[in-house]
Motif scaffolding. Structure first.
Motif, PDB file in Angstrom:
ATOM      1  N   ASP A   1      -6.694   3.088   9.123  1.00 18.12           N
ATOM      2  CA  ASP A   1      -6.341   2.334   8.270  1.00 18.12           C
ATOM      3  C   ASP A   1      -5.840   1.072   8.831  1.00 18.12           C
ATOM      4  O   ASP A   1      -4.988   0.906   9.574  1.00 18.12           O
ATOM      5  CB  ASP A   1      -5.503   2.952   7.121  1.00 18.12           C
TER       6      ASP A   1
ATOM      7  N   CYS B   1      -9.355  -0.989   4.666  1.00 17.52           N
ATOM      8  CA  CYS B   1      -7.974  -1.266   4.636  1.00 17.52           C
ATOM      9  C   CYS B   1      -7.392  -0.453   2.984  1.00 17.52           C
ATOM     10  O   CYS B   1      -8.125  -0.277   2.090  1.00 17.52           O
ATOM     11  CB  CYS B   1      -7.378  -2.480   4.368  1.00 17.52           C
ATOM     12  N   ASP B   2      -6.128   0.086   3.341  1.00 20.85           N
ATOM     13  CA  ASP B   2      -5.599   0.743   2.057  1.00 20.85           C
ATOM     14  C   ASP B   2      -6.495   1.874   1.303  1.00 20.85           C
ATOM     15  O   ASP B   2      -7.076   1.858   0.237  1.00 20.85           O
ATOM     16  CB  ASP B   2      -5.429  -0.266   1.167  1.00 20.85           C
TER      17      ASP B   2
ATOM     18  N   THR C   1     -14.927  -5.103  -0.801  1.00 20.00           N
ATOM     19  CA  THR C   1     -13.487  -4.941  -0.198  1.00 20.00           C
ATOM     20  C   THR C   1     -12.548  -5.699  -1.269  1.00 20.00           C
ATOM     21  O   THR C   1     -12.125  -6.711  -1.286  1.00 20.00           O
ATOM     22  CB  THR C   1     -13.168  -5.504   1.132  1.00 20.00           C
TER      23      THR C   1
ATOM     24  N   GLN D   1      -0.273   3.860   1.422  1.00 16.07           N
ATOM     25  CA  GLN D   1      -0.718   4.642   2.579  1.00 16.07           C
ATOM     26  C   GLN D   1       0.437   4.947   3.542  1.00 16.07           C
ATOM     27  O   GLN D   1       1.410   4.030   3.877  1.00 16.07           O
ATOM     28  CB  GLN D   1      -1.672   3.692   3.459  1.00 16.07           C
TER      29      GLN D   1
ATOM     30  N   SER E   1       0.692  -1.271   0.019  1.00 21.48           N
ATOM     31  CA  SER E   1      -0.250   0.095  -0.017  1.00 21.48           C
ATOM     32  C   SER E   1       1.089   1.270   0.031  1.00 21.48           C
ATOM     33  O   SER E   1       1.998   1.316   0.658  1.00 21.48           O
ATOM     34  CB  SER E   1      -0.818   0.066   1.409  1.00 21.48           C
TER      35      SER E   1
ATOM     36  N   THR F   1      -6.701  -4.326  -1.460  1.00 18.08           N
ATOM     37  CA  THR F   1      -6.776  -3.718  -0.205  1.00 18.08           C
ATOM     38  C   THR F   1      -6.695  -4.713   1.064  1.00 18.08           C
ATOM     39  O   THR F   1      -6.077  -4.250   1.967  1.00 18.08           O
ATOM     40  CB  THR F   1      -8.205  -2.923   0.029  1.00 18.08           C
TER      41      THR F   1
ATOM     42  N   ARG G   1      -5.917   3.432  -2.058  1.00 17.41           N
ATOM     43  CA  ARG G   1      -6.436   2.540  -3.277  1.00 17.41           C
ATOM     44  C   ARG G   1      -8.041   2.447  -3.427  1.00 17.41           C
ATOM     45  O   ARG G   1      -8.438   2.505  -4.345  1.00 17.41           O
ATOM     46  CB  ARG G   1      -5.741   1.434  -3.591  1.00 17.41           C
ATOM     47  N   ALA G   2      -8.542   1.950  -2.228  1.00 12.88           N
ATOM     48  CA  ALA G   2      -9.981   1.610  -2.087  1.00 12.88           C
ATOM     49  C   ALA G   2     -10.826   2.797  -2.695  1.00 12.88           C
ATOM     50  O   ALA G   2     -11.781   2.466  -3.144  1.00 12.88           O
ATOM     51  CB  ALA G   2     -10.063   1.006  -0.614  1.00 12.88           C
TER      52      ALA G   2
END
Length: 320
Positions: free
Chosen positions: A252, A213-214, A275, A17, A15, A279, A217-218
């Protein structure tokens, strides 16, 4: 259909993030304040006609001492304190009815199922209001509730409730405090990942298709809700993208996974648009502890369904 990276790329995906410098101190302060707020944990046997199980209506102090509901389900007449599964619920759901979700107690565990504040009207009933936090503009759902402030964001309260659920479960006489694991799917998996990072002495963490999560990107690779609530918000609050994504760094699952060292079982579905698998792999690949992952190539957000339950039971039995 497949809508994300090929599996060989998913297994090495990292990721983008970032993690704020005050991530740990933010959560330490949040938990300290909630624990200092106090509150009473109560447990009352629910009258029912279940022949092999008992169900208790539990109220415990969550974020800021707010009363949070839960069910404790156990086998009847246990010989002593039981290994315990603390379970968190998916988006829109609540703790449900006392006689639902009997798998864990039927398997010989104590099962502590936390209600979800302010939810519980989508697909399963809940009993816990969310009466705190920012009341600024938001789109329907809870993904943008207080999203311009880490202190006011909805998931600060819900994730703190998740930690306090473990605290509360460990005070109950039917629970072995040395044998407690956390689990959940989707939003419940996100809470379990957070609790795994914030509680240092769990037996294990088990998550299926974890949500939250992430975020970088998500929020741009799926049009599916609930992630879509964030782009919906930013489509009108166009100049708040930076502050929104800064808030999300504190919640996150990638950043929580990097801090968790309990044995962990993940489940991911390669046709999941809610999801996206990248992610989930972002959190799995960042996870700092012993870990394993089950990949379901032909499933969506339901992932392995009852087969995931069986795999998680086997995983937890080994760790208990």
């Amino acid at each position: 259909m497949y809508n994300d990276l090929p599996e060989e790329e998913l297994r090495v995906y990292q990721s983008a993030q970032t993690c704020p410098d005050d991530f740990d101190s933010f959560w330490e302060q949040t938990l300290e304040e909630s624990r200092q707020a106090g509150g009473e944990t109560t447990m009352e046997l629910v009258p029912d006609d279940l022949e092999t199980l008992d169900v208790y209506d539990v109220t415990f102090p969550g974020f800021g001492g707010d009363p949070i509901k839960a069910w404790l389900r156990t086998p009847k007449n246990p010989r002593g304190p039981l290994p315990t599964v603390v379970q968190y619920v998916g988006y829109g759901g609540g703790r449900g009815r006392p006689w639902e979700n009997l798998f864990w107690a039927s398997s010989g565990f104590a099962h502590f199922q936390m209600d979800t504040r302010g939810q519980g009207s989508g697909w399963s009933v809940g009993d816990t209001p969310d009466n705190v936090g920012a009341s600024g503009p938001q789109v329907p759902g809870v993904m943008t509730k207080g999203i311009t402030s880490k202190e006011a964001y909805y998931y600060r309260r819900l994730m703190t409730d998740g930690v306090r659920a473990v605290d509360a479960a460990r005070t109950l006489p039917l629970v072995d405090p040395a044998r407690v694991a956390v689990t959940g799917g989707s939003q419940g998996g996100a809470i379990a990942l957070a609790v795994g990072a914030l509680v240092r002495d769990l037996s294990a963490v088990a998550v299926t298709v974890p949500f939250l999560c992430d975020f970088p990107r998500a929020t741009v690779v799926t049009d599916a809700y609930p992630f879509r609530e964030i782009p919906d918000y930013l489509s009108t609050h166009r100049h708040q993208a930076d502050i929104v994504h800064e808030t999300l760094t504190y919640f996150d699952g990638v950043n929580f996974a990097a801090r968790s060292r309990h044995p962990a079982h993940f489940s991911v579905a390669l046709m999941d648009v809610i999801t996206p698998p990248s992610t989930v792999f972002a959190a799995f690949n960042a996870y700092a502890g012993e870990k394993e992952i089950t990949v379901w190539p032909y499933n969506g957000h339901e992932a392995g369904g009852p087969d995931d339950d069986l795999l998680i039971r086997q995983f937890l039995s080994q760790r208990f």
